[in-house]
Scaffold this motif. Sequence first.
Motif, PDB file in Angstrom:
ATOM      1  N   ILE A   8      -2.990  14.239  15.448  1.00 32.46           N
ATOM      2  CA  ILE A   8      -3.075  13.838  14.361  1.00 32.46           C
ATOM      3  C   ILE A   8      -2.304  14.863  13.436  1.00 32.46           C
ATOM      4  O   ILE A   8      -1.881  14.497  12.345  1.00 32.46           O
ATOM      5  CB  ILE A   8      -4.951  14.095  13.839  1.00 32.46           C
ATOM      6  N   ARG A   9      -2.420  16.117  14.029  1.00 25.86           N
ATOM      7  CA  ARG A   9      -1.126  16.916  12.810  1.00 25.86           C
ATOM      8  C   ARG A   9      -0.197  16.373  13.187  1.00 25.86           C
ATOM      9  O   ARG A   9       0.466  16.605  11.864  1.00 25.86           O
ATOM     10  CB  ARG A   9      -1.573  19.076  13.805  1.00 25.86           C
ATOM     11  N   SER A  10       0.516  16.331  14.132  1.00 22.17           N
ATOM     12  CA  SER A  10       2.424  15.504  14.290  1.00 22.17           C
ATOM     13  C   SER A  10       2.150  14.526  13.934  1.00 22.17           C
ATOM     14  O   SER A  10       3.509  14.353  12.816  1.00 22.17           O
ATOM     15  CB  SER A  10       1.738  15.085  15.265  1.00 22.17           C
ATOM     16  N   GLN A  11       1.151  13.505  13.588  1.00 14.92           N
ATOM     17  CA  GLN A  11       0.996  12.124  12.782  1.00 14.92           C
ATOM     18  C   GLN A  11       0.957  13.201  10.957  1.00 14.92           C
ATOM     19  O   GLN A  11       2.138  12.335  10.300  1.00 14.92           O
ATOM     20  CB  GLN A  11      -0.482  11.662  13.501  1.00 14.92           C
ATOM     21  N   SER A  12       0.523  13.980  10.696  1.00 10.75           N
ATOM     22  CA  SER A  12       0.191  14.205   9.127  1.00 10.75           C
ATOM     23  C   SER A  12       1.653  14.979   9.567  1.00 10.75           C
ATOM     24  O   SER A  12       2.355  15.286   7.878  1.00 10.75           O
ATOM     25  CB  SER A  12      -0.972  15.571   9.094  1.00 10.75           C
ATOM     26  N   SER A  13       2.564  15.465   9.968  1.00 10.19           N
ATOM     27  CA  SER A  13       3.614  16.305   9.533  1.00 10.19           C
ATOM     28  C   SER A  13       4.785  15.142   9.091  1.00 10.19           C
ATOM     29  O   SER A  13       5.916  15.579   8.765  1.00 10.19           O
ATOM     30  CB  SER A  13       4.037  16.838  10.831  1.00 10.19           C
ATOM     31  N   TRP A  14       4.521  13.873   9.944  1.00  5.47           N
ATOM     32  CA  TRP A  14       5.826  12.905   9.006  1.00  5.47           C
ATOM     33  C   TRP A  14       5.789  12.579   7.609  1.00  5.47           C
ATOM     34  O   TRP A  14       6.612  12.162   7.359  1.00  5.47           O
ATOM     35  CB  TRP A  14       5.011  12.015   9.846  1.00  5.47           C
ATOM     36  N   TYR A  15       4.705  13.109   7.099  1.00  7.27           N
ATOM     37  CA  TYR A  15       4.713  13.028   6.157  1.00  7.27           C
ATOM     38  C   TYR A  15       4.940  13.820   4.947  1.00  7.27           C
ATOM     39  O   TYR A  15       5.076  14.025   3.914  1.00  7.27           O
ATOM     40  CB  TYR A  15       2.248  12.666   5.513  1.00  7.27           C
ATOM     41  N   PHE A  16       5.056  14.817   5.182  1.00  4.07           N
ATOM     42  CA  PHE A  16       6.070  16.390   4.887  1.00  4.07           C
ATOM     43  C   PHE A  16       7.258  16.459   5.403  1.00  4.07           C
ATOM     44  O   PHE A  16       7.919  17.592   4.606  1.00  4.07           O
ATOM     45  CB  PHE A  16       4.676  17.235   4.819  1.00  4.07           C
ATOM     46  N   ALA A  17       7.297  16.019   6.203  1.00  5.91           N
ATOM     47  CA  ALA A  17       9.029  16.240   7.031  1.00  5.91           C
ATOM     48  C   ALA A  17      10.179  15.700   5.687  1.00  5.91           C
ATOM     49  O   ALA A  17      11.208  16.804   5.518  1.00  5.91           O
ATOM     50  CB  ALA A  17       9.019  15.292   8.232  1.00  5.91           C
ATOM     51  N   ASP A  18      10.306  14.594   5.186  1.00  8.14           N
ATOM     52  CA  ASP A  18      11.349  14.687   4.534  1.00  8.14           C
ATOM     53  C   ASP A  18      10.768  15.197   2.556  1.00  8.14           C
ATOM     54  O   ASP A  18      11.932  15.123   1.773  1.00  8.14           O
ATOM     55  CB  ASP A  18      12.055  13.794   3.871  1.00  8.14           C
ATOM     56  N   GLY A  19       9.977  15.947   2.462  1.00  5.72           N
ATOM     57  CA  GLY A  19      10.011  16.464   0.846  1.00  5.72           C
ATOM     58  C   GLY A  19       9.745  14.769  -0.062  1.00  5.72           C
ATOM     59  O   GLY A  19       9.732  15.494  -1.377  1.00  5.72           O
ATOM     60  N   LEU A  20       9.543  13.816   0.349  1.00  8.19           N
ATOM     61  CA  LEU A  20       9.068  13.014  -1.018  1.00  8.19           C
ATOM     62  C   LEU A  20       7.572  13.317  -1.489  1.00  8.19           C
ATOM     63  O   LEU A  20       7.974  12.567  -2.710  1.00  8.19           O
ATOM     64  CB  LEU A  20       9.451  11.961  -0.252  1.00  8.19           C
ATOM     65  N   THR A  21       6.991  13.796  -0.607  1.00  4.16           N
ATOM     66  CA  THR A  21       5.041  13.373  -1.432  1.00  4.16           C
ATOM     67  C   THR A  21       5.887  14.768  -2.147  1.00  4.16           C
ATOM     68  O   THR A  21       5.461  14.688  -3.511  1.00  4.16           O
ATOM     69  CB  THR A  21       4.860  14.512  -0.343  1.00  4.16           C
ATOM     70  N   ARG A  23      16.526  18.007   1.405  1.00  2.00           N
ATOM     71  CA  ARG A  23      17.674  18.080   1.811  1.00  2.00           C
ATOM     72  C   ARG A  23      18.464  18.761   3.004  1.00  2.00           C
ATOM     73  O   ARG A  23      19.037  18.475   3.985  1.00  2.00           O
ATOM     74  CB  ARG A  23      18.758  19.714   0.393  1.00  2.00           C
ATOM     75  N   ASN A  24      17.571  19.470   3.600  1.00  2.00           N
ATOM     76  CA  ASN A  24      17.293  19.707   5.306  1.00  2.00           C
ATOM     77  C   ASN A  24      17.090  18.668   5.695  1.00  2.00           C
ATOM     78  O   ASN A  24      18.036  18.585   7.134  1.00  2.00           O
ATOM     79  CB  ASN A  24      16.564  20.692   5.265  1.00  2.00           C
ATOM     80  N   TYR A  25      16.674  17.719   5.266  1.00  2.00           N
ATOM     81  CA  TYR A  25      16.234  16.653   6.268  1.00  2.00           C
ATOM     82  C   TYR A  25      17.220  15.941   6.353  1.00  2.00           C
ATOM     83  O   TYR A  25      17.523  15.351   7.718  1.00  2.00           O
ATOM     84  CB  TYR A  25      14.646  16.221   5.845  1.00  2.00           C
ATOM     85  N   LEU A  26      17.656  15.854   5.142  1.00  2.00           N
ATOM     86  CA  LEU A  26      18.760  14.536   5.281  1.00  2.00           C
ATOM     87  C   LEU A  26      20.487  15.303   6.530  1.00  2.00           C
ATOM     88  O   LEU A  26      20.660  14.347   6.748  1.00  2.00           O
ATOM     89  CB  LEU A  26      19.505  14.421   4.062  1.00  2.00           C
ATOM     90  N   ARG A  27      21.052  16.689   6.072  1.00  2.00           N
ATOM     91  CA  ARG A  27      21.008  17.316   7.288  1.00  2.00           C
ATOM     92  C   ARG A  27      20.949  17.680   8.372  1.00  2.00           C
ATOM     93  O   ARG A  27      21.627  17.144   9.213  1.00  2.00           O
ATOM     94  CB  ARG A  27      21.277  19.005   6.356  1.00  2.00           C
ATOM     95  N   ASN A  28      19.754  17.849   8.755  1.00  2.00           N
ATOM     96  CA  ASN A  28      19.517  17.664  10.134  1.00  2.00           C
ATOM     97  C   ASN A  28      18.511  16.621  10.641  1.00  2.00           C
ATOM     98  O   ASN A  28      18.757  16.649  12.189  1.00  2.00           O
ATOM     99  CB  ASN A  28      18.279  19.000  10.405  1.00  2.00           C
ATOM    100  N   SER A  29      18.444  15.637  10.129  1.00  2.00           N
ATOM    101  CA  SER A  29      18.150  14.711  11.153  1.00  2.00           C
ATOM    102  C   SER A  29      18.787  13.330  10.553  1.00  2.00           C
ATOM    103  O   SER A  29      19.009  13.155   9.546  1.00  2.00           O
ATOM    104  CB  SER A  29      16.386  13.852  10.483  1.00  2.00           C
ATOM    105  N   PRO A  30      19.086  13.449  11.641  1.00  2.00           N
ATOM    106  CA  PRO A  30      20.516  12.788  12.431  1.00  2.00           C
ATOM    107  C   PRO A  30      19.801  10.581  11.738  1.00  2.00           C
ATOM    108  O   PRO A  30      18.987  10.364  11.983  1.00  2.00           O
ATOM    109  CB  PRO A  30      21.207  12.007  13.151  1.00  2.00           C
ATOM    110  N   LEU A  31      20.523  10.238  11.379  1.00  2.00           N
ATOM    111  CA  LEU A  31      19.898   8.428  10.919  1.00  2.00           C
ATOM    112  C   LEU A  31      20.202   7.755  12.279  1.00  2.00           C
ATOM    113  O   LEU A  31      21.645   7.410  13.014  1.00  2.00           O
ATOM    114  CB  LEU A  31      21.606   7.799   9.738  1.00  2.00           C
ATOM    115  N   ILE A  32      19.870   7.642  12.555  1.00  2.00           N
ATOM    116  CA  ILE A  32      19.095   6.410  14.225  1.00  2.00           C
ATOM    117  C   ILE A  32      18.940   5.137  14.077  1.00  2.00           C
ATOM    118  O   ILE A  32      18.088   4.829  13.209  1.00  2.00           O
ATOM    119  CB  ILE A  32      18.115   7.398  15.106  1.00  2.00           C
ATOM    120  N   ALA A  33      19.972   4.319  14.344  1.00  2.00           N
ATOM    121  CA  ALA A  33      20.269   2.871  14.252  1.00  2.00           C
ATOM    122  C   ALA A  33      18.922   2.319  14.809  1.00  2.00           C
ATOM    123  O   ALA A  33      18.432   3.599  15.604  1.00  2.00           O
ATOM    124  CB  ALA A  33      21.178   2.000  14.487  1.00  2.00           C
TER     125      ALA A  33
END
Lengths: 114, 202
Positions: free
Chosen positions: B10-23, B189-199
């Motif tokens: 559940i914690r891991s699933q919730s962190s998916w929402y806040f990982a990129d700062g869009l919220t 910004r950090n998310y876009l830098r650190n998380s590669p775009l995966i096809a």
Amino acid sequence: MSNRLRQIAHLDRLIHEPARLMIVATLYLVKEADFLYLQNQTDLTKGNLSSHLAKLEEAEYVEIEKTYRGKIPMTVCSLTKKGRASFRAYETAMRDALSESPRTAPFKRADNPL
Amino acid sequence: MPDPILAARIRSQSSWYFADGLTEIWLGIFILLQAALIPFHGSWFAALVYLVVLIGFVRIMRGVRERIRYPRSGYMEPGESMRKGRTWIVAVTILTILALALAGRYRDVIGWDPDRRGQSLPAVAGLLTLAISAYLSVRHGLLRCLLVGLFSLILGVAVAIECSRTLALEIWDAGNGCAWLCAGGFTLRNYLRNSPLIAYRT
């Protein structure tokens, strides 16, 4: 050995395997998720995740649908009713068994004689 | 749910929402909009703009998520309990907006005088923001939320003491909105830098 602990021998081995347990526990909380989400959550390699998903699909625990979101192809996975019921049964059996395990009950008493 | 496996999921699933700062970016824009609409408070125009923006933003954010979050963190449709929670939040937000619009429109009838009682509003709002962000910070490990909450409280108290009611509210809303935007922007910004775009290859 108590009867409850003996239930461990009858656990669903398809779910009991750690990688598949991670997959099923992840899918249990969501309506559906794609391959990449599962890979991020479980930290499994693509091949590993793919083979475990195939086994779960074969047992009709997981439904896999290849679809598109815009122009991007997606492999969307979801738990079937059978998969959800099996996970709930597994969770209950495991909790019952471990609540009576020697490590939880008698050891606590031995640590604290008073 | 007491089980450690599911609790961790559940914690891991919730962190998916806040990982990129869009919220946070969404929240910041919404608060800035509120600052811009302060002169129109209590009018149906403001309430209508809020609702249109709220509905429009849900659609826009879905598109943004498809382009930013899904190719990096994957796609997930929340389960029944989370969907219910989200529906509740949206319903409560809409009802609060309508209630505030009604209260502002008929303030003479209900005897509400914002000029007399509204001076401490920024401080109270700051305290509320701190409480919510402290909860988010503890629940999901989001230190940035706690920092924004602290900033919000300090700003709220300062403007409540120093400025007139309307100006205090405008400054607090603008400052708070900018703080959320900055927190979300840096995270993105950090998310876009650190998380590669995966096809999507399976």
